[in-house]
Write a protein that holds these residues in place. Structure first.
Motif, short mmCIF file in Angstrom:
data_model
loop_
_atom_site.label_atom_id
_atom_site.label_comp_id
_atom_site.label_asym_id
_atom_site.label_seq_id
_atom_site.Cartn_x
_atom_site.Cartn_y
_atom_site.Cartn_z
N GLN A 77 50.66 2.17 22.90
CA GLN A 77 51.40 2.99 21.93
C GLN A 77 52.88 2.63 21.84
O GLN A 77 53.43 2.54 20.72
N PRO A 78 53.59 2.37 22.97
CA PRO A 78 55.03 2.08 22.84
C PRO A 78 55.36 0.84 22.03
O PRO A 78 56.47 0.73 21.48
N ILE A 79 54.42 -0.11 21.91
CA ILE A 79 54.71 -1.35 21.19
C ILE A 79 54.41 -1.24 19.69
O ILE A 79 54.84 -2.08 18.90
N GLN A 80 53.68 -0.21 19.31
CA GLN A 80 53.22 -0.10 17.92
C GLN A 80 54.36 -0.09 16.89
O GLN A 80 54.25 -0.76 15.85
N PRO A 81 55.47 0.63 17.13
CA PRO A 81 56.54 0.60 16.12
C PRO A 81 57.08 -0.81 15.86
O PRO A 81 57.39 -1.16 14.73
N LEU A 90 43.92 -13.27 22.40
CA LEU A 90 42.85 -12.58 21.68
C LEU A 90 42.56 -11.24 22.35
O LEU A 90 42.43 -10.21 21.68
N LYS A 91 42.49 -11.28 23.66
CA LYS A 91 42.20 -10.05 24.41
C LYS A 91 43.37 -9.06 24.30
O LYS A 91 43.16 -7.86 24.06
N LEU A 92 44.59 -9.55 24.46
CA LEU A 92 45.76 -8.67 24.39
C LEU A 92 45.90 -8.01 23.02
O LEU A 92 46.19 -6.81 22.91
N MET A 135 43.45 -5.30 22.65
CA MET A 135 43.90 -4.15 23.44
C MET A 135 45.02 -3.41 22.72
O MET A 135 45.22 -2.20 22.92
N THR A 136 45.76 -4.14 21.88
CA THR A 136 46.86 -3.54 21.13
C THR A 136 46.36 -2.77 19.91
O THR A 136 47.09 -1.94 19.35
N GLY A 137 45.11 -3.04 19.49
CA GLY A 137 44.54 -2.29 18.38
C GLY A 137 44.02 -3.12 17.23
O GLY A 137 43.48 -2.57 16.26
N TYR A 138 44.17 -4.45 17.28
CA TYR A 138 43.67 -5.30 16.20
C TYR A 138 42.16 -5.54 16.35
O TYR A 138 41.67 -5.68 17.47
N GLN A 188 38.77 -7.84 16.13
CA GLN A 188 38.61 -9.18 16.65
C GLN A 188 38.94 -10.26 15.62
O GLN A 188 39.65 -11.24 15.93
N ALA A 189 38.47 -10.11 14.40
CA ALA A 189 38.71 -11.14 13.37
C ALA A 189 40.20 -11.27 13.07
O ALA A 189 40.73 -12.38 12.94
N GLU A 190 40.87 -10.12 12.96
CA GLU A 190 42.31 -10.16 12.69
C GLU A 190 43.07 -10.75 13.87
O GLU A 190 44.01 -11.53 13.70
N ALA A 191 42.65 -10.36 15.07
CA ALA A 191 43.29 -10.89 16.28
C ALA A 191 43.13 -12.41 16.35
O ALA A 191 44.07 -13.13 16.70
N GLN A 192 41.93 -12.89 16.00
CA GLN A 192 41.68 -14.33 16.03
C GLN A 192 42.56 -15.06 15.02
O GLN A 192 43.08 -16.14 15.30
N GLN A 193 42.76 -14.45 13.86
CA GLN A 193 43.63 -15.07 12.84
C GLN A 193 45.06 -15.14 13.33
O GLN A 193 45.76 -16.14 13.11
#
Length: 638
Positions: free
Chosen positions: A89-93, A173-175, A178-181, A183-188
């Motif tokens: 949550q703290p990194i979201q902004p 990809l894993k991080l 965990m941040t909320g993305y 999988q497909a978006e994280a991979q991009q």
């Protein structure tokens, strides 16, 4: 000190001194190495964690207001229940700010705030001493760092590069998930980050190239700098953080700015956004939950061969202590070093400077004109021992917001960073501060600053085996004496020799002396270049500055040891070898070979002694012995 076999020294000094230790020493799972330096680091860590844990628990009162602010922050870093509950949550902004970027014009409008906040950007501005007028702070523009630790890892045929990028990709990809993305978006995001990273690689320097200080100073007129980009208004960005009108900007890596538009353009914008996201998540993962912290160290642990991440307790300590480094250092210096030891070591430094001055005066290969100027430089050498006389005022501005005040680890880190960067930019065009320490007193290290012409010896290194009243004087000279003279020698290594007594980049050598010195430096390059170590080879050019300093330091320290009433050269050489004892993972040793300007510890111990004639007579080393080096091959510079 235990007596060692002369026969063993004839074969290998380092192994003769450290062999028994090497057989039993174990690298802790949360380390990449263990040994002389690391043992001191671990002991200081244990001592300070004990003290600060007592303060954090309320059992002992903080010693001053700055320590109190540090302890408030330490309490936050230790609270993993809260950190785990908050998750990402703290990194979201910060991520939302990047996500919401529409184009490069939008980035430009937000960039001033982002520079202060320290968010990842495709270039950075900072303030440091002008290398040709070191009394004043100048503006620098820097290229971004690459994902791999050195551009040579990207070379065709480098087998480590693709493997490490695969580890980085899996970690990110894993991080990102965990941040909320998804999988497909994280991979991009990962794919784009890797592609954008490749665009940077051709235009940044390798570690070997960056080790040449003469090529750091590339001033460019402010007008030419602002014309670097067709898509960003670099003048407006600069004016937003600098109060004034710079005439020049210094570019340590000018090739990047020559190709700025090839990298930073509308076509690459979305790719760059994803690179910024990946950089942000990796950089800030250590301030979030415990699982994000541990996943976020996967790549660095693979690089170094470290088996396990730090424990929660240690990671909390290092996070807090690293943020308040000068506060922690001053506490350590006052409590565990003190004024008496500070004065004693200061006298030892002055003695070593005297030895060095005598050697310069007796030098046979320098002309009288260059020798005179070298002595002037030595007479102007600043000495800093133990800990600063006062705390850097920056740290009086660090005010921790506790959990009760709505503060998180990350929100405080971002706040402290903003305060520090505003403080840095306010120093542009202002006088430099030669008394400022760039290394905290609890750091097991020492340094020479060529721009300031100062040598600095933090309290942490000023203890056994480097220095102790319990050791023979000769042993102390083989330890801290050689370290002190090493730092003095940096004033006259291939980089330090480029700077005058004020730290200005200014040639004070005659042409003949300069040419002769360069030939001597080449002989030092040759002595180390291509030596086999850890399945790879030493880069003599990368390590030449440190090797020249080692050679000068050891030679001067030996002369000082011989001036004492009690001389024990065997103890001198044995302690020299002992301080370099190190056991490390193969991955870590190979990483250091690629990026570290120092030669491997074992080679520092073994190769340098071969340049001193007394080493051969002390241990009766003969031509048939492995440690023998013919007199005409012994490198003697200082």
């Amino acid at each position: 000190m235990a007596t060692i076999s002369q026969a063993a020294v004839k074969n290998d000094l380092y192994d003769a001194v450290n062999g028994d230790w090497l057989k039993t020493a174990e690298i802790p799972d949360d380390h990449a190495s263990t040994g002389g330096f690391m043992d001191l680091v671990d002991a200081i860590e244990k001592t300070l964690m004990h003290d600060f844990d007592a303060m954090a628990a309320g059992n002992v009162a903080p010693t001053d207001p700055q320590v109190a602010e540090f302890i408030k922050f330490y309490q936050l870093t230790k609270d993993f229940s809260k950190r785990n509950l908050e998750g990402a949550q703290p990194i979201q902004p910060c991520l939302k700010q990047i996500d919401s970027l529409s184009d490069l014009t939008d980035l430009q409008h937000r960039m001033p705030d982002w520079i202060y906040d320290g968010l990842p950007l495709p270039f950075s501005l900072d303030v440091d001493a002008d290398m040709k007028n070191t009394k004043v702070n100048a503006l620098f523009a820097q290229a971004p760092g690459t994902i791999l630790p050195d551009k040579t890892y990207y070379d065709e045929g480098n087998q480590q590069g693709p493997k490490l990028l695969a580890v980085y990709g899996q970690m990110m990809l894993k991080l990102l998930q965990m941040t909320g993305y998804e999988q497909a978006e994280a991979q991009q995001i990962v794919d784009d980050a890797l592609t954008f990273d490749r665009l940077i690689v051709p235009w940044v320097k390798s570690a070997e190239e960056a080790a040449d200080y003469s090529k750091i100073y590339n001033p460019r007129s402010f007008k030419d700098f602002t014309n670097t980009s067709r898509y960003l208004d670099l003048a407006a960005i600069t004016y937003s953080v600098i109060a004034g009108n710079p005439k020049t900007v210094i570019l340590p890596e000018p090739a990047f700015f020559d190709h700025f538009n090839d990298v930073i353009n509308p076509e690459n914008f979305n790719m760059m956004k994803n690179w910024m996201k990946a950089k942000l998540v990796q950089r800030l993962s250590g301030y979030l939950s415990d699982d994000m912290r541990t996943v976020g160290t996967t790549y660095s642990r693979t690089l170094s061969g470290q088996k396990q991440p730090r424990s929660q307790a240690k990671s909390a300590y290092y996070l807090a202590a690293g943020t308040f480094d000068q506060v922690v250092g001053l506490y350590y210096g006052h409590k565990y070093f003190g004024e008496t030891a500070k004065a004693d070591v200061h006298r030892m430094v002055e003695k070593m400077i005297g030895v060095y001055k005598n050697r310069l005066q007796a030098n046979t290969w320098l002309s009288a004109a260059t020798r005179k100027k070298a002595i002037v430089k030595l007479d102007n050498l600043g000495i800093q021992v133990g800990y600063p006389d006062k705390l850097d005022p920056l740290f009086t501005k660090f005010k921790t917001h506790s959990a009760a005040e709505g503060g998180s680890v990350l929100s405080n880190v971002l706040h402290f960073g903003r305060v520090a960067r505003k403080d840095m930019f306010a120093k542009w065009n202002q006088p430099t501060d030669r008394t400022r320490w760039e290394m905290s007193a609890d750091t097991v290290n020492a340094y020479y600053h060529p721009f300031m012409n100062i040598i600095v010896f933090p309290a942490a290194i000023l203890q056994a085996p480097f220095y102790s009243l319990e050791q023979a004087p000769s042993a102390n000279y083989g330890g801290i004496g050689a370290v002190i003279a090493h730092e003095i020698s940096h004033a006259f290594d291939n980089n330090g020799a480029l700077f005058d007594e004020f730290g200005n980049l200014h040639n004070w050598w005659t042409d003949d002396d300069s040419a002769h010195f360069k030939e001597l430096a080449k002989s030092m390059i040759t002595e180390f270049d291509g030596l086999d170590f850890a399945g790879a080879k030493v880069n003599g050019t990368l390590t030449v500055s440190e090797n020249i300093a080692d050679a000068g330091g050891l030679s001067c320290a030996e002369e000082a040891a011989k001036s004492e009433d009690q001389v024990d050269l065997a103890a001198f050489f044995e302690n020299w070898a002992m301080v370099w004892r190190m056991k490390a993972t193969k991955q870590y040793m190979q990483l250091l070979l690629s990026i570290d300007v120092h030669a491997p510890a074992k080679l520092r111990a073994n190769v340098q002694v071969k340049n001193l004639d007394d080493f051969f007579t002390t241990f009766d080393i003969q031509p048939a012995d492995p440690m023998y080096l013919a007199p005409d091959q012994r490198v003697k510079i200082w």
